[in-house]
Design a protein around this motif. Structure first.
Motif, PDB file in Angstrom:
ATOM      1  N   GLU A 121      -3.080   5.039 -10.481  1.00 37.06           N
ATOM      2  CA  GLU A 121      -3.256   5.549  -9.119  1.00 37.06           C
ATOM      3  C   GLU A 121      -4.286   4.700  -8.393  1.00 37.06           C
ATOM      4  O   GLU A 121      -5.337   4.355  -8.942  1.00 37.06           O
ATOM      5  CB  GLU A 121      -3.713   7.003  -9.168  1.00 37.06           C
ATOM      6  CG  GLU A 121      -4.006   7.606  -7.803  1.00 37.06           C
ATOM      7  CD  GLU A 121      -4.598   8.991  -7.907  1.00 37.06           C
ATOM      8  OE1 GLU A 121      -4.849   9.598  -6.858  1.00 37.06           O
ATOM      9  OE2 GLU A 121      -4.830   9.456  -9.046  1.00 37.06           O
ATOM     10  N   ILE A 122      -3.992   4.343  -7.137  1.00 38.34           N
ATOM     11  CA  ILE A 122      -4.925   3.545  -6.342  1.00 38.34           C
ATOM     12  C   ILE A 122      -6.124   4.392  -5.953  1.00 38.34           C
ATOM     13  O   ILE A 122      -5.980   5.474  -5.367  1.00 38.34           O
ATOM     14  CB  ILE A 122      -4.229   2.978  -5.093  1.00 38.34           C
ATOM     15  CG1 ILE A 122      -3.168   1.949  -5.505  1.00 38.34           C
ATOM     16  CG2 ILE A 122      -5.248   2.335  -4.148  1.00 38.34           C
ATOM     17  CD1 ILE A 122      -2.311   1.461  -4.372  1.00 38.34           C
TER      18      ILE A 122
ATOM     19  N   GLU B 116      -1.286   1.458   1.870  1.00 40.70           N
ATOM     20  CA  GLU B 116      -1.554   1.981   3.205  1.00 40.70           C
ATOM     21  C   GLU B 116      -2.343   3.284   3.117  1.00 40.70           C
ATOM     22  O   GLU B 116      -2.104   4.117   2.245  1.00 40.70           O
ATOM     23  CB  GLU B 116      -0.255   2.220   3.970  1.00 40.70           C
ATOM     24  CG  GLU B 116       0.446   0.944   4.400  1.00 40.70           C
ATOM     25  CD  GLU B 116       1.622   1.220   5.313  1.00 40.70           C
ATOM     26  OE1 GLU B 116       1.488   1.029   6.531  1.00 40.70           O
ATOM     27  OE2 GLU B 116       2.674   1.649   4.800  1.00 40.70           O
TER      28      GLU B 116
ATOM     29  N   ASP C 117       4.805  -9.196  -3.972  1.00 36.83           N
ATOM     30  CA  ASP C 117       5.638  -8.242  -3.247  1.00 36.83           C
ATOM     31  C   ASP C 117       6.050  -8.756  -1.871  1.00 36.83           C
ATOM     32  O   ASP C 117       6.736  -8.059  -1.124  1.00 36.83           O
ATOM     33  CB  ASP C 117       4.955  -6.876  -3.133  1.00 36.83           C
ATOM     34  CG  ASP C 117       3.570  -6.951  -2.508  1.00 36.83           C
ATOM     35  OD1 ASP C 117       3.189  -8.047  -2.051  1.00 36.83           O
ATOM     36  OD2 ASP C 117       2.883  -5.916  -2.468  1.00 36.83           O
TER      37      ASP C 117
ATOM     38  N   GLU D 283       6.849   2.265   3.928  1.00 39.95           N
ATOM     39  CA  GLU D 283       5.458   2.425   3.544  1.00 39.95           C
ATOM     40  C   GLU D 283       5.102   1.466   2.412  1.00 39.95           C
ATOM     41  O   GLU D 283       5.957   1.028   1.653  1.00 39.95           O
ATOM     42  CB  GLU D 283       5.193   3.862   3.110  1.00 39.95           C
ATOM     43  CG  GLU D 283       5.449   4.883   4.201  1.00 39.95           C
ATOM     44  CD  GLU D 283       5.363   6.306   3.673  1.00 39.95           C
ATOM     45  OE1 GLU D 283       4.685   6.503   2.652  1.00 39.95           O
ATOM     46  OE2 GLU D 283       5.982   7.193   4.271  1.00 39.95           O
ATOM     47  N   HIS D 284       3.815   1.169   2.296  1.00 40.89           N
ATOM     48  CA  HIS D 284       3.294   0.367   1.200  1.00 40.89           C
ATOM     49  C   HIS D 284       2.269   1.213   0.471  1.00 40.89           C
ATOM     50  O   HIS D 284       1.522   1.981   1.102  1.00 40.89           O
ATOM     51  CB  HIS D 284       2.656  -0.919   1.738  1.00 40.89           C
ATOM     52  CG  HIS D 284       2.280  -1.889   0.675  1.00 40.89           C
ATOM     53  ND1 HIS D 284       1.097  -1.792  -0.031  1.00 40.89           N
ATOM     54  CD2 HIS D 284       2.933  -2.974   0.167  1.00 40.89           C
ATOM     55  CE1 HIS D 284       1.016  -2.777  -0.912  1.00 40.89           C
ATOM     56  NE2 HIS D 284       2.118  -3.504  -0.811  1.00 40.89           N
ATOM     57  N   PRO D 285       2.189   1.141  -0.852  1.00 43.25           N
ATOM     58  CA  PRO D 285       1.279   2.029  -1.586  1.00 43.25           C
ATOM     59  C   PRO D 285      -0.189   1.862  -1.226  1.00 43.25           C
ATOM     60  O   PRO D 285      -0.985   2.779  -1.450  1.00 43.25           O
ATOM     61  CB  PRO D 285       1.538   1.673  -3.058  1.00 43.25           C
ATOM     62  CG  PRO D 285       2.237   0.356  -3.032  1.00 43.25           C
ATOM     63  CD  PRO D 285       3.009   0.329  -1.756  1.00 43.25           C
TER      64      PRO D 285
ATOM     65  N   ARG E 263      -7.831   0.886  -9.674  1.00 44.02           N
ATOM     66  CA  ARG E 263      -6.881   1.948 -10.017  1.00 44.02           C
ATOM     67  C   ARG E 263      -7.449   2.824 -11.135  1.00 44.02           C
ATOM     68  O   ARG E 263      -8.312   2.398 -11.904  1.00 44.02           O
ATOM     69  CB  ARG E 263      -5.541   1.356 -10.467  1.00 44.02           C
ATOM     70  CG  ARG E 263      -4.831   0.524  -9.411  1.00 44.02           C
ATOM     71  CD  ARG E 263      -3.557  -0.080  -9.947  1.00 44.02           C
ATOM     72  NE  ARG E 263      -2.895  -0.929  -8.972  1.00 44.02           N
ATOM     73  CZ  ARG E 263      -1.923  -0.526  -8.151  1.00 44.02           C
ATOM     74  NH1 ARG E 263      -1.498   0.734  -8.219  1.00 44.02           N
ATOM     75  NH2 ARG E 263      -1.372  -1.357  -7.291  1.00 44.02           N
TER      76      ARG E 263
END
Length: 377
Positions: free
Chosen positions: A256-257, A178, A207, A174-176, A251
């Motif tokens: 947090e996104i 997504e 990344d 997973e990617h943050p 963020r």
């Protein structure tokens, strides 16, 4: 930001990410070409991302045959095979040849046909799809080499791979970023979409990954993180790349996104609530018997009116019911699981102030309101 009419957009307004007006997405599959699916590389098992919660979230795409009850070849009087299909003098098909197709079957045993369209990445679902009204297509997701590694359906992402193997586990990384994003208020299918990781693709950012944006109109493009992972470069197929080359991740103070800015609009990270969807009373006798529950931004928790306008202010999210007569009201959760309270706009407040969700195998299948059952379609 306004856009010209383009792929998937239509209607009286101009639709697209960043559009504030806007029409409906064009229907995929008009004038379908139906190539033989034999040999498609995306046959296999798929899992919903990021979590599997029930048997509806795991399924397999397989080859199958329609019209399998027909047993060709038919023979003429001389014993020679008659080409299929057989058409009589009036042009009516009297015997159909078997037709190769694909089938989706989930672990609950529910299956439906997948029908190719002119767009190789858009597959129309058959009439057995219980979400046909709101999710009529599978939208394939490809890696940098063009290989299919997943699809989006009903605003969710399913990824090809066996999580029980090392290779499968790698394919499910997973990617943050997504997740599902929405531009509020949601006015068309360009305002809802998903960001997914492109398996096997490598980028030049910090990344080293490539992401893919796919909206509910079926239009998508790559998102390439720059050296700053909160700056995303829109790929060349983005219809706004000349005027909006970047998407900017936003963020909270804690990191947090929250979502991303695209042009003048803010797309908020907001996964679907299980109650969201289209519902119908049976029989549906008027516009009050068909409606939708969808997420909206509210000026405050428990508010009975949605927030006005589109902004990055991150108002609290709430649920809103709107029927086909245009009458709507807030849908508030209560302290009792699956019991919701209609808001102030409920015209039946003198006799009914509860909406009770119905479930089957953990999945919401409908709700009861004012003595009627509304089933999720």
């Amino acid at each position: 930001m306004r856009r010209r009419r383009g792929p998937g957009g239509g209607g009286d307004g101009e639709s697209g990410p960043g559009a504030t007006e806007g029409g409906e997405a064009g229907a995929a599959g008009a004038g379908e070409a139906r190539p033989e699916p034999t040999g498609h590389s995306f046959v296999g098992t798929y899992r919903r991302q990021p979590t599997v919660e029930n048997g509806w979230h795991i399924g397999t795409i397989t080859h199958a045959v329609k019209n399998a009850g027909v047993r060709p070849p038919l023979l003429d009087a001389s014993g020679a095979a008659v080409p299929m299909p057989v058409v009589d003098a009036g042009g009516v098909t009297v015997a159909a040849a078997p037709e190769a197709t694909l089938l989706w079957t989930n672990e609950e045993g529910v299956q439906w046909e997948l029908i190719p369209t002119k767009d190789a990445d858009v597959w129309r679902t058959g009439s057995e799809n219980p979400y046909l009204d709101t999710a009529p297509t599978f939208l394939l997701i490809r890696d940098a080499e063009g290989a299919v590694f997943g699809f989006t359906f009903n605003s969710e992402t399913y990824r090809l791979g066996d999580a029980d193997t090392a290779a499968g586990a790698a394919s499910l990384v997973e990617h943050p970023l997504e997740g599902t994003y929405r531009r509020f208020p949601v006015e068309n299918d360009w305002h809802v979409g998903r960001v997914t990781l492109v398996a096997g693709a490598t980028g030049g950012g910090s990344d080293g990954v490539v992401l893919q944006w796919t909206n509910n109109a079926g239009v998508g493009w790559t998102l390439q993180p720059a050296d700053d992972p909160d700056i995303l470069q829109n790929g060349p197929t983005c219809p706004y790349v000349e005027t909006t080359p970047l998407a900017l991740v936003k963020r909270s103070a804690d990191g947090e996104i929250l979502g991303f800015e695209f042009g003048d609009d803010f797309f908020r990270l907001a996964d679907l609530h299980p109650l969201e969807g289209t519902y119908k009373r049976s029989p549906a006798e008027n516009g009050f018997h068909v409606g939708r529950i969808a997420a909206v931004e509210c000026p405050a928790v428990g508010a009975d009116e949605p927030a006005v306008g589109a902004a990055a202010s991150l108002h609290p999210l709430g649920l809103w019911w709107t029927n086909d007569e245009g009458v709507g009201w807030a849908v508030h959760p209560t302290d009792v699981a699956d019991v919701y309270r209609p808001g102030a706009g409920n015209p039946y407040s003198d006799v009914c102030n509860e909406m009770t969700a119905h479930r089957s195998d953990g999945r919401i299948t409908g709700f009861e309101f004012n003595g009627d059952i509304f089933r999720k379609s």
